[in-house]
Write a protein that holds these residues in place. Structure first.
Motif, PDB file in Angstrom:
ATOM      1  N   PRO A 141      23.251  48.538  31.910  1.00  0.00           N
ATOM      2  CA  PRO A 141      22.451  49.709  32.296  1.00  0.00           C
ATOM      3  C   PRO A 141      22.842  50.239  33.662  1.00  0.00           C
ATOM      4  O   PRO A 141      23.349  49.526  34.516  1.00  0.00           O
ATOM      5  N   GLY A 142      22.606  51.533  33.841  1.00  0.00           N
ATOM      6  CA  GLY A 142      22.757  52.144  35.153  1.00  0.00           C
ATOM      7  C   GLY A 142      24.173  52.410  35.590  1.00  0.00           C
ATOM      8  O   GLY A 142      24.411  52.663  36.769  1.00  0.00           O
ATOM      9  N   CYS A 143      25.136  52.403  34.687  1.00  0.00           N
ATOM     10  CA  CYS A 143      26.540  52.586  35.076  1.00  0.00           C
ATOM     11  C   CYS A 143      26.917  54.062  35.139  1.00  0.00           C
ATOM     12  O   CYS A 143      26.308  54.912  34.480  1.00  0.00           O
ATOM     13  N   TRP A 144      27.914  54.350  35.940  1.00  0.00           N
ATOM     14  CA  TRP A 144      28.538  55.672  35.984  1.00  0.00           C
ATOM     15  C   TRP A 144      29.987  55.509  35.557  1.00  0.00           C
ATOM     16  O   TRP A 144      30.745  54.769  36.181  1.00  0.00           O
TER      17      TRP A 144
ATOM     18  N   ILE B 186      31.091  45.251  30.791  1.00  0.00           N
ATOM     19  CA  ILE B 186      30.815  45.861  32.082  1.00  0.00           C
ATOM     20  C   ILE B 186      29.380  45.550  32.477  1.00  0.00           C
ATOM     21  O   ILE B 186      28.458  45.730  31.676  1.00  0.00           O
ATOM     22  N   GLY B 187      29.176  45.077  33.706  1.00  0.00           N
ATOM     23  CA  GLY B 187      27.848  44.706  34.176  1.00  0.00           C
ATOM     24  C   GLY B 187      26.968  45.912  34.442  1.00  0.00           C
ATOM     25  O   GLY B 187      27.267  47.036  34.056  1.00  0.00           O
ATOM     26  N   ARG B 188      25.867  45.686  35.163  1.00  0.00           N
ATOM     27  CA  ARG B 188      24.917  46.747  35.438  1.00  0.00           C
ATOM     28  C   ARG B 188      25.281  47.466  36.745  1.00  0.00           C
ATOM     29  O   ARG B 188      25.866  46.881  37.652  1.00  0.00           O
ATOM     30  N   ASN B 189      24.928  48.746  36.806  1.00  0.00           N
ATOM     31  CA  ASN B 189      25.152  49.571  37.997  1.00  0.00           C
ATOM     32  C   ASN B 189      26.596  49.487  38.498  1.00  0.00           C
ATOM     33  O   ASN B 189      26.853  49.273  39.679  1.00  0.00           O
ATOM     34  N   VAL B 190      27.518  49.658  37.567  1.00  0.00           N
ATOM     35  CA  VAL B 190      28.949  49.637  37.878  1.00  0.00           C
ATOM     36  C   VAL B 190      29.474  51.069  37.912  1.00  0.00           C
ATOM     37  O   VAL B 190      29.089  51.899  37.080  1.00  0.00           O
ATOM     38  N   VAL B 191      30.339  51.364  38.855  1.00  0.00           N
ATOM     39  CA  VAL B 191      31.051  52.640  38.896  1.00  0.00           C
ATOM     40  C   VAL B 191      32.461  52.412  38.352  1.00  0.00           C
ATOM     41  O   VAL B 191      33.194  51.569  38.873  1.00  0.00           O
ATOM     42  N   VAL B 192      32.810  53.156  37.321  1.00  0.00           N
ATOM     43  CA  VAL B 192      34.170  53.152  36.787  1.00  0.00           C
ATOM     44  C   VAL B 192      34.813  54.467  37.207  1.00  0.00           C
ATOM     45  O   VAL B 192      34.360  55.549  36.823  1.00  0.00           O
ATOM     46  N   ALA B 193      35.849  54.392  38.013  1.00  0.00           N
ATOM     47  CA  ALA B 193      36.469  55.593  38.568  1.00  0.00           C
ATOM     48  C   ALA B 193      37.116  56.432  37.475  1.00  0.00           C
ATOM     49  O   ALA B 193      37.487  55.936  36.402  1.00  0.00           O
TER      50      ALA B 193
ATOM     51  N   ARG C 263      39.348  46.701  30.871  1.00  0.00           N
ATOM     52  CA  ARG C 263      39.312  45.623  29.883  1.00  0.00           C
ATOM     53  C   ARG C 263      38.751  44.383  30.569  1.00  0.00           C
ATOM     54  O   ARG C 263      38.746  44.279  31.798  1.00  0.00           O
ATOM     55  N   GLY C 264      38.253  43.448  29.785  1.00  0.00           N
ATOM     56  CA  GLY C 264      37.738  42.209  30.356  1.00  0.00           C
ATOM     57  C   GLY C 264      36.366  42.396  30.986  1.00  0.00           C
ATOM     58  O   GLY C 264      35.644  43.354  30.722  1.00  0.00           O
ATOM     59  N   VAL C 265      36.016  41.454  31.873  1.00  0.00           N
ATOM     60  CA  VAL C 265      34.682  41.393  32.471  1.00  0.00           C
ATOM     61  C   VAL C 265      34.670  42.122  33.804  1.00  0.00           C
ATOM     62  O   VAL C 265      35.553  41.920  34.644  1.00  0.00           O
ATOM     63  N   VAL C 266      33.662  42.980  33.998  1.00  0.00           N
ATOM     64  CA  VAL C 266      33.451  43.671  35.272  1.00  0.00           C
ATOM     65  C   VAL C 266      32.091  43.224  35.802  1.00  0.00           C
ATOM     66  O   VAL C 266      31.075  43.399  35.131  1.00  0.00           O
ATOM     67  N   PRO C 267      32.013  42.652  37.011  1.00  0.00           N
ATOM     68  CA  PRO C 267      30.746  42.137  37.521  1.00  0.00           C
ATOM     69  C   PRO C 267      29.757  43.247  37.876  1.00  0.00           C
ATOM     70  O   PRO C 267      30.138  44.399  38.104  1.00  0.00           O
ATOM     71  N   ASP C 268      28.473  42.866  37.948  1.00  0.00           N
ATOM     72  CA  ASP C 268      27.430  43.804  38.349  1.00  0.00           C
ATOM     73  C   ASP C 268      27.735  44.408  39.721  1.00  0.00           C
ATOM     74  O   ASP C 268      28.370  43.782  40.568  1.00  0.00           O
ATOM     75  N   HIS C 269      27.227  45.618  39.949  1.00  0.00           N
ATOM     76  CA  HIS C 269      27.247  46.265  41.267  1.00  0.00           C
ATOM     77  C   HIS C 269      28.655  46.268  41.881  1.00  0.00           C
ATOM     78  O   HIS C 269      28.864  45.817  43.001  1.00  0.00           O
ATOM     79  N   SER C 270      29.587  46.773  41.112  1.00  0.00           N
ATOM     80  CA  SER C 270      30.956  46.852  41.619  1.00  0.00           C
ATOM     81  C   SER C 270      31.538  48.217  41.289  1.00  0.00           C
ATOM     82  O   SER C 270      30.971  48.992  40.505  1.00  0.00           O
TER      83      SER C 270
ATOM     84  N   VAL D 107      38.617  45.578  40.616  1.00  0.00           N
ATOM     85  CA  VAL D 107      37.485  45.790  41.506  1.00  0.00           C
ATOM     86  C   VAL D 107      37.997  46.231  42.877  1.00  0.00           C
ATOM     87  O   VAL D 107      38.812  45.542  43.504  1.00  0.00           O
ATOM     88  N   VAL D 108      37.520  47.387  43.340  1.00  0.00           N
ATOM     89  CA  VAL D 108      37.926  47.891  44.655  1.00  0.00           C
ATOM     90  C   VAL D 108      36.764  47.851  45.653  1.00  0.00           C
ATOM     91  O   VAL D 108      36.972  48.038  46.850  1.00  0.00           O
ATOM     92  N   ARG D 109      35.555  47.641  45.171  1.00  0.00           N
ATOM     93  CA  ARG D 109      34.404  47.515  46.069  1.00  0.00           C
ATOM     94  C   ARG D 109      33.314  46.752  45.324  1.00  0.00           C
ATOM     95  O   ARG D 109      33.146  46.921  44.121  1.00  0.00           O
ATOM     96  N   SER D 110      32.591  45.891  46.021  1.00  0.00           N
ATOM     97  CA  SER D 110      31.535  45.114  45.377  1.00  0.00           C
ATOM     98  C   SER D 110      30.368  44.949  46.350  1.00  0.00           C
ATOM     99  O   SER D 110      30.518  45.084  47.567  1.00  0.00           O
TER     100      SER D 110
END
Length: 277
Positions: free
Chosen positions: A168-171, A184-191, A197-204, A213-216
């Motif tokens: 939830p809450g992703c852009w 993809i975790g919650r509140n993630v920004v995908v540029a 692909r694979g796992v993307v942590p929350d708030h990154s 990941v370029v910012r977390s």
């Protein structure tokens, strides 16, 4: 002596219209009004689903017209207050008219926004959490072509499928591609333009192809690396539209000074501020 150069209007022939200007304007308005009526009438909602029979479609959800490709609707569940833009493709299963079993294949949470021209291809489970916002032309798929046999055309080889989940809450930025198996975790920004692909942590924040990941967010240190711009200041409670209009007319120096005071002070100074300061 040479002749004077001709004026622009003399050199360029006047455009000849079939209709007079007022007739053209009238026809143009009629076309625009007719197309707006077609868009309103052709949009899909829970009350007016047309020929589509979704497994679920929540209150306030609307699919804009013209639609993209839509099939496998009984296995597509749409939450409430979703906005699905024009030409968005939503599919469940490899092709229409398959029996995909008792459970939903494609599920959108409440308040999801899918930008114009996006594709969500769910040959196996794809879940998009509530309050996710997609820019235009995002591509999400749970299926990838395989190329194990070098002698067989790739399009004729059986594809590989892996579930996709977006918290939830992703852009998700314009033109991003979400590949099979992405979690993809919650509140993630995908540029924009990222390939995930694979796992993307929350708030990154992830960017690139393949995405990394370029910012977390760290609960103690905050954003790492730090944000380059200050966070937006929320509008204080109790501030009226009239006060906001008054603030908009203030000079930059006054605005910077107001940013240092509390909500009550902002409201009071906005009311007393002279016009044009």
């Amino acid at each position: 002596m040479g002749t004077a150069p001709a004026e622009y209007g003399e050199r360029v022939p006047e455009r000849k219209n079939t209709f007079s200007s007022w007739r053209r304007r009238l026809a143009q308005r009629a076309v625009h009004a007719g197309w707006a009526w077609v868009q309103r009438t052709g949009s899909v909602t829970a009350d007016h689903p047309g020929a589509l029979r979704f497994g679920a479609i929540g209150t306030g959800t609307r699919l804009a017209f013209p639609l993209g490709t839509v099939f496998g609707e009984p296995w597509i569940h749409l939450g409430s207050h979703c906005i699905v833009g024009e030409q968005v493709t939503l599919t469940a299963g490899l092709m229409p008219d398959l029996d995909l079993g008792p459970d939903p294949i494609l599920r959108l949470g409440d308040g999801v926004v899918l930008g114009r021209g996006s594709h969500v291809i769910a040959d196996t489970t794809v879940t998009i959490g509530s309050d996710c916002y997609f820019g235009p032309y995002v591509y999400v798929t749970s299926t990838n072509h395989s190329y194990d046999d070098p002698h067989e055309p790739i399009g004729k080889q059986w594809p590989r499928m892996e579930p996709v989940s977006i918290g939830p809450g992703c852009w998700i930025g314009t033109g991003a591609v979400i590949l099979p198996g992405a979690r993809i975790g919650r509140n993630v920004v995908v540029a924009a333009g990222a390939v995930v692909r694979g796992v993307v942590p929350d708030h990154s924040v992830v960017a690139g192809a393949p995405a990394r990941v370029v910012r977390s967010w760290d609960p103690v240190a905050g954003w790492e690396p730090p944000l380059r711009t200050p966070a937006p200041v929320p509008i204080p409670d109790g501030v009226t539209p009239e006060q906001l209009l008054a603030l908009a007319e203030l000079g930059e120096g006054t605005v910077n000074a107001l940013a240092q005071v509390d909500a009550e002070g902002v409201a009071g100074l906005a009311e007393r501020a002279p016009k044009g300061e």
